[in-house]
Design an enzyme around this catalytic site. Structure first.
Site, mmCIF file in Angstrom:
data_model
loop_
_atom_site.group_PDB
_atom_site.id
_atom_site.type_symbol
_atom_site.label_atom_id
_atom_site.label_comp_id
_atom_site.label_asym_id
_atom_site.label_seq_id
_atom_site.Cartn_x
_atom_site.Cartn_y
_atom_site.Cartn_z
ATOM 1 C CG ASP A 1 -1.749 1.257 1.324
ATOM 2 O OD1 ASP A 1 -2.622 1.468 0.465
ATOM 3 O OD2 ASP A 1 -1.525 2.036 2.268
ATOM 4 C CD GLU B 1 -3.275 -2.516 -0.651
ATOM 5 O OE1 GLU B 1 -3.607 -1.313 -0.671
ATOM 6 O OE2 GLU B 1 -3.474 -3.251 0.336
#
Length: 234
Positions: A50, A122
């Site tokens: 992220d 992610e």
């Protein structure tokens, strides 16, 4: 996971890993780890991925959107780095087929679950970053997010948290909080419940299969409550 399976996925995404084990970890869901008594799964990689994604998109927007102010850039980034965008990218690779899930999670629709696909994307970004470095990870992100970036430069009004933030900032200095009320279910299939607090007042509830999804739903309900109040006052 057999070696052929890993090789196929590397071909799918166009990255050959020096350490394929880090990719295997990125594809390992918590449900699979629980079922097979593994000590690691992809949650920590999601956290790292992220941040790598945020930095890459921030750099891109800073360089390519020179006429935009900080607020515009923040809104655009929020529409690009969101669960629905990550899900769209994962679908390009047919990612659900490659995620290591428990039998129960697979039977309950885990291979098509938006939050599961998004989180795994992610984790894959983090795996590339750790294995190949930031430059390679950034090139990878810009390659697969190019369509999302194009559409994200037009504000996505489905980003309810951003809309709520802007609305409140235009009216007052009150702070918005997203309180996690509770979560239910096993670790691999949790449902999160969130409530919006603005200042000292309680507003909408939302639930979802991830905290992000629950917060978006809570923000959407709060916006409706606030708009209804405005209409009544008018």
């Amino acid at each position: 996971m057999n070696e052929e399976f890993i090789v196929k996925f590397q071909e799918k995404i166009g990255i050959k890993f020096d350490n394929p084990k880090i990719l295997e970890l990125a594809l390992t869901h918590s449900s699979y780890a629980n079922e097979y008594k593994l000590s690691e799964y992809n949650e920590r990689l999601e956290f790292l991925g992220d941040s790598v994604l945020q930095l890459c998109i921030t750099e891109y927007l800073y360089e390519h959107c020179k006429d935009n102010n900080e607020g515009d850039l923040t809104r655009k980034r929020a529409t690009i780095v969101c669960e629905s965008s990550l899900y769209k990218v994962g679908k390009q690779w047919d990612l659900g087929k490659y995620i290591l899930l428990s039998k129960g999670e697979s039977l309950s629709g885990g291979r098509t679950r938006i939050s599961t696909i998004a989180d795994t994307v992610e984790a894959i970004i983090a795996a590339i970053y750790l294995d190949k470095g930031y430059k390679c990870a950034s090139e990878f992100i810009l390659k697969y997010f190019k369509d999302v970036i194009k559409t994200g430069q037009i504000i996505n009004f489905l980003d309810h948290k951003t809309r709520l933030q802007e609305f409140i900032q235009s009216k007052s200095n009150d702070k918005i909080k997203y309180n996690l009320i509770k979560d239910e279910g096993p670790s691999h299939k949790k449902v999160f419940y969130v409530q919006v607090i603005i200042g000292d007042k309680e507003y909408g509830f939302g639930k979802g299969n991830s905290k992000k999804e629950a917060e978006q739903n809570a923000a959407e309900k709060t916006l409706k409550m606030l708009n209804d109040d405005i209409e009544l006052d008018g």
